[in-house]
Design a protein around this motif. Sequence first.
Motif, mmCIF file in Angstrom:
data_model
loop_
_atom_site.group_PDB
_atom_site.id
_atom_site.type_symbol
_atom_site.label_atom_id
_atom_site.label_comp_id
_atom_site.label_asym_id
_atom_site.label_seq_id
_atom_site.Cartn_x
_atom_site.Cartn_y
_atom_site.Cartn_z
ATOM 1 N N LEU A 554 36.340 24.190 -19.832
ATOM 2 C CA LEU A 554 36.449 24.239 -18.508
ATOM 3 C C LEU A 554 35.622 23.300 -17.733
ATOM 4 C CD1 LEU A 554 36.957 27.796 -17.321
ATOM 5 C CD2 LEU A 554 38.833 26.043 -17.390
ATOM 6 N N PHE A 555 34.289 23.268 -18.329
ATOM 7 C CA PHE A 555 33.355 22.356 -17.903
ATOM 8 C C PHE A 555 33.777 20.710 -18.077
ATOM 9 C CE2 PHE A 555 29.396 19.692 -18.616
ATOM 10 C CZ PHE A 555 28.890 19.647 -17.461
ATOM 11 N N LEU A 556 34.453 20.639 -19.428
ATOM 12 C CA LEU A 556 34.839 19.324 -19.804
ATOM 13 C C LEU A 556 35.918 18.747 -18.873
ATOM 14 C CD1 LEU A 556 34.704 17.235 -21.801
ATOM 15 C CD2 LEU A 556 36.407 18.158 -23.102
ATOM 16 N N VAL A 557 36.930 19.686 -18.484
ATOM 17 C CA VAL A 557 38.106 19.344 -17.869
ATOM 18 C C VAL A 557 37.733 19.007 -16.336
ATOM 19 C CG1 VAL A 557 39.826 20.208 -16.785
ATOM 20 C CG2 VAL A 557 39.607 20.597 -19.114
ATOM 21 N N ALA A 558 36.603 19.956 -15.747
ATOM 22 C CA ALA A 558 36.129 19.597 -14.359
ATOM 23 C C ALA A 558 35.402 18.402 -14.484
ATOM 24 C CB ALA A 558 35.376 20.910 -14.246
ATOM 25 N N SER A 559 34.579 18.035 -15.417
ATOM 26 C CA SER A 559 33.777 16.718 -15.322
ATOM 27 C C SER A 559 34.602 15.630 -15.510
ATOM 28 C CB SER A 559 32.859 16.876 -16.710
ATOM 29 O OG SER A 559 31.894 17.925 -16.580
ATOM 30 N N ILE A 560 35.615 15.670 -16.184
ATOM 31 C CA ILE A 560 36.596 14.458 -16.258
ATOM 32 C C ILE A 560 37.248 14.187 -14.905
ATOM 33 C CG2 ILE A 560 38.646 13.521 -17.643
ATOM 34 C CD1 ILE A 560 37.769 15.123 -20.021
ATOM 35 N N ALA A 561 37.687 15.552 -14.409
ATOM 36 C CA ALA A 561 38.314 15.252 -13.067
ATOM 37 C C ALA A 561 37.596 14.547 -12.199
ATOM 38 C CB ALA A 561 38.821 16.741 -12.661
ATOM 39 N N ILE A 562 36.344 14.900 -11.977
ATOM 40 C CA ILE A 562 35.091 14.479 -10.762
ATOM 41 C C ILE A 562 34.807 12.809 -11.318
ATOM 42 C CG2 ILE A 562 32.952 14.576 -10.086
ATOM 43 C CD1 ILE A 562 32.982 17.483 -10.600
ATOM 44 N N SER A 563 34.737 12.720 -12.588
ATOM 45 C CA SER A 563 34.026 11.343 -12.927
ATOM 46 C C SER A 563 35.166 10.510 -13.410
ATOM 47 C CB SER A 563 33.012 11.501 -13.925
ATOM 48 O OG SER A 563 33.726 11.918 -15.335
ATOM 49 N N GLY A 564 36.215 10.938 -13.670
ATOM 50 C CA GLY A 564 37.372 9.993 -14.239
ATOM 51 C C GLY A 564 38.304 9.668 -13.435
ATOM 52 N N GLY A 565 38.057 10.119 -12.242
ATOM 53 C CA GLY A 565 39.117 9.747 -10.925
ATOM 54 C C GLY A 565 39.350 8.231 -10.822
ATOM 55 N N VAL A 566 40.443 7.851 -10.411
ATOM 56 C CA VAL A 566 40.759 6.335 -9.863
ATOM 57 C C VAL A 566 39.821 5.903 -8.710
ATOM 58 C CG1 VAL A 566 42.332 4.683 -9.568
ATOM 59 C CG2 VAL A 566 43.030 6.338 -11.318
ATOM 60 N N ASP A 567 39.209 4.937 -8.753
ATOM 61 C CA ASP A 567 38.531 4.401 -7.515
ATOM 62 C C ASP A 567 39.517 3.811 -6.489
ATOM 63 O OD1 ASP A 567 36.999 1.983 -5.876
ATOM 64 O OD2 ASP A 567 35.466 3.425 -6.561
ATOM 65 N N PRO A 568 39.521 4.382 -5.450
ATOM 66 C CA PRO A 568 40.535 4.040 -4.283
ATOM 67 C C PRO A 568 40.585 2.451 -4.098
ATOM 68 C CG PRO A 568 38.912 5.202 -3.310
ATOM 69 C CD PRO A 568 38.617 5.325 -4.627
ATOM 70 N N ILE A 569 39.382 1.910 -4.132
ATOM 71 C CA ILE A 569 39.392 0.355 -3.687
ATOM 72 C C ILE A 569 39.542 -0.534 -4.904
ATOM 73 C CG2 ILE A 569 37.715 -1.607 -2.866
ATOM 74 C CD1 ILE A 569 36.040 0.389 -1.353
ATOM 75 N N TYR A 570 39.039 -0.137 -6.146
ATOM 76 C CA TYR A 570 39.241 -1.120 -7.362
ATOM 77 C C TYR A 570 40.435 -0.662 -8.133
ATOM 78 C CZ TYR A 570 34.360 -2.412 -6.065
ATOM 79 O OH TYR A 570 33.319 -2.962 -5.474
ATOM 80 N N GLN A 571 41.009 0.418 -7.855
ATOM 81 C CA GLN A 571 42.239 1.144 -8.496
ATOM 82 C C GLN A 571 42.037 0.921 -10.023
ATOM 83 O OE1 GLN A 571 45.722 -0.855 -6.862
ATOM 84 N NE2 GLN A 571 45.518 0.501 -4.987
ATOM 85 N N LEU A 572 40.759 1.265 -10.420
ATOM 86 C CA LEU A 572 40.622 1.609 -11.985
ATOM 87 C C LEU A 572 39.846 2.943 -11.999
ATOM 88 C CD1 LEU A 572 39.447 -1.992 -13.053
ATOM 89 C CD2 LEU A 572 41.441 -0.675 -13.771
ATOM 90 N N PRO A 573 39.865 3.694 -13.158
ATOM 91 C CA PRO A 573 39.108 4.683 -13.435
ATOM 92 C C PRO A 573 37.559 4.288 -13.162
ATOM 93 C CG PRO A 573 40.617 4.652 -15.157
ATOM 94 C CD PRO A 573 40.906 3.330 -14.318
ATOM 95 N N LYS A 574 36.888 5.339 -12.639
ATOM 96 C CA LYS A 574 35.428 4.669 -12.264
ATOM 97 C C LYS A 574 34.715 4.116 -13.833
ATOM 98 C CE LYS A 574 35.093 7.715 -8.302
ATOM 99 N NZ LYS A 574 34.668 8.977 -7.472
ATOM 100 N N GLU A 575 34.946 4.959 -14.892
ATOM 101 C CA GLU A 575 34.077 4.781 -16.055
ATOM 102 C C GLU A 575 34.558 3.428 -16.471
ATOM 103 O OE1 GLU A 575 33.864 6.516 -20.554
ATOM 104 O OE2 GLU A 575 35.288 7.155 -19.153
ATOM 105 N N ALA A 576 35.701 2.827 -16.092
ATOM 106 C CA ALA A 576 35.938 1.270 -16.489
ATOM 107 C C ALA A 576 35.426 0.516 -15.791
ATOM 108 C CB ALA A 576 37.425 1.003 -16.246
ATOM 109 N N LEU A 577 34.359 0.833 -14.393
ATOM 110 C CA LEU A 577 33.836 0.037 -13.862
ATOM 111 C C LEU A 577 32.435 0.344 -14.191
ATOM 112 C CD1 LEU A 577 35.403 0.713 -10.371
ATOM 113 C CD2 LEU A 577 35.589 -1.522 -11.645
ATOM 114 N N GLY A 578 32.006 1.126 -15.248
ATOM 115 C CA GLY A 578 30.640 1.272 -15.467
ATOM 116 C C GLY A 578 30.007 2.263 -14.633
ATOM 117 N N ILE A 579 30.855 3.054 -13.797
ATOM 118 C CA ILE A 579 30.317 4.185 -12.890
ATOM 119 C C ILE A 579 30.490 5.518 -13.629
ATOM 120 C CG2 ILE A 579 30.558 5.385 -10.720
ATOM 121 C CD1 ILE A 579 31.735 2.722 -9.457
ATOM 122 N N VAL A 580 29.450 6.188 -14.155
ATOM 123 C CA VAL A 580 29.407 7.467 -14.721
ATOM 124 C C VAL A 580 28.460 8.049 -14.186
ATOM 125 C CG1 VAL A 580 30.238 6.300 -17.089
ATOM 126 C CG2 VAL A 580 27.820 6.507 -16.507
#
Length: 642
Positions: A554-580
């Motif tokens: 559950l912690f893994l799923v929640a963390s991915i949901a929080i950090s792995g969301g798509v950035d609305p401006i760049y329209q990429l997963p935050k991780e792909a922008l180096g935002i972790v």
Amino acid sequence: MKIIKTSIIACMLLVFVLIDSRLSFAENTTDLSNIETFMDEFLLKKVEDEYIPNMVVTIVADGEVVFEKGYGLANIEGQVKVNPETTMFRIGSVSKLFTWTAIMQLAEQGKLDLHTDINQYLDFEIPARLAVGPNKEQPKPITLFDLMTHTPGFEDYSSDIFRLTAEEMPPLGQYVREYRPERVFPAGEVLAYSNYGTALAGYIVEQVSGIPYSEYVEENIFRPLDMNHSTFQQPLPTEFSTNLAQAYRYIDGEFKEGSFEFVPGAAGGMSSTAKDMAKFMQAYLQGGIFNGERILEEDTVQHMFQQQFTHHDQLDGMALGFIEKTMNGIRILNHGGNTALFDTGLYLLPQENIGLFISYSGNNYRTHTELFEAFMDHYFPSDNSVTITSRGEESSRKYVGEYHQNRKSFTNEDKISSLIMGMIHVQLNDTGDLVVTHNGETNRFVETEPGVYKNTREGSSIDAYGEFRTIVFQTDPHGKIMLTTDGPMSYSKAPWYASRGFTFLSLILVILLFVGSLFYWGIKALVRRKRKTSQPKLVVLGKRFAIAAGLLLLFLVASIAISGGVDPIYQLPKEALGIVPAWSPLLNVIPFLLTILGIAMLIFTVLLWRRRYWRKLSLVHYSLLSLMMMHLVWIFWYWNLY
């Protein structure tokens, strides 16, 4: 007499050569006198309807700029209008054409050989071994020709392209060493677009010329072509800092401002203006020369314009650096470019001596392809309706399935991104034709010859590289069925256990089973406490391992949901922008912990069945939990999530 005859023959040969040369870069006979009216009617509506904040377009024909205009505001806050002469846009992968120009310049000088092992030009080693597949040892060496045709056989890491600070994007030499992808296909056999391959070619330019890549392009391409508002430097040098169009994305009723994007320079880091890009297009359309300055020999340009690789003679493929495209019966050489914020398209019609360049922020690649389609339909109309006779073969059934693009990771955690993007679904209808879903659009394809299928749709389909009018089924070097189409992309059939449906359904079932078990055991614990009853220690310990696994999941799923969301401006997963997130290192440990807990649960399953401490239904439930946990472990292993 003999001398006169010889002179006549020589004159005839000279005339033939001149005519042949003239035909190579023919004059355009299309009437473009109403081009501004046409462009304004199309683009003003597009800018308004799709909230495009800024855009620039230029068209060249017969060595002249026939249209050049900016739309929107380069800076909304300062109300600065786009100026096609001075407003600079990030042109993304269109930058690659400058890398290939530099490579061909050095090849003309004899400093590079397009068919030599690239390791001869590098100060580090590209391994002579594939990382996957049955035949890993000693594939043929990668050459510059392979890099220019996007057939080097590298895997692709989608999370290593964009960064928002200069510190996170290393210099070119460091980038090609630290982010070197594995070789996954033999060189020269599979089209799979490669950013790394172009970055590597840029580094070879540095190594052979002895100067930084950006300086080489400045001295040998920008300066001769008088491209005074172009640069590969990131961020832009001081003299250009106020020229760059600010990128925006329209979100919730207002334009949101994006930051400067840092990308691997030689593969996509260039900034330029419409005026400068017009000069670059003119140089290529005029056989390598502009205003008396030659950047390439005419023979070199002709060679670059010729098809160099395709998976099938009915498909458009790759020229040298340029992507082939056929529209309305006309052969086009083009290249698209996308950063997270900017989109760009460059299109050359060599036989018509026409070039079109467009760049903008805040939208997507469809705008530049739609503009070019409208341009072609208006000035080069053609009846695309073709009668296609279906063979309706039952043999088409073997092609049914899910296809993942070969431009993907095979060896690291980026592999799972193939379940999210770049996927093609193929189904069979009642008449034996294929129903193909690609980019959210479904088309019917009929077989015209064994393994070759034509799209029955009139007009174009959504595809970033070609018209998606023909698909051809072949076999990739690993023995899988491979779907090939126009441009530098191919797709291999995924086994059933690697399909999106199976993988996501498995994950959902595991999560639901553990969540349900946690609730059930929690309620049972409250009941036992009220009744003051207890369970054997072995049962309690087995449950605790399962509860720990469930909570970690559950912690893994929640963390991915929080950090792995798509950035609305760049329209990429935050991780792909180096935002972790700060806890991201912990996420890398969780799969290992879940593996240990899964093994422990299996051991307890055996012990609990032997001791019979639980009722049979409870034992079956615990056994199912253990098996599902091991299935989850297998998913982690298969998708390289450790």
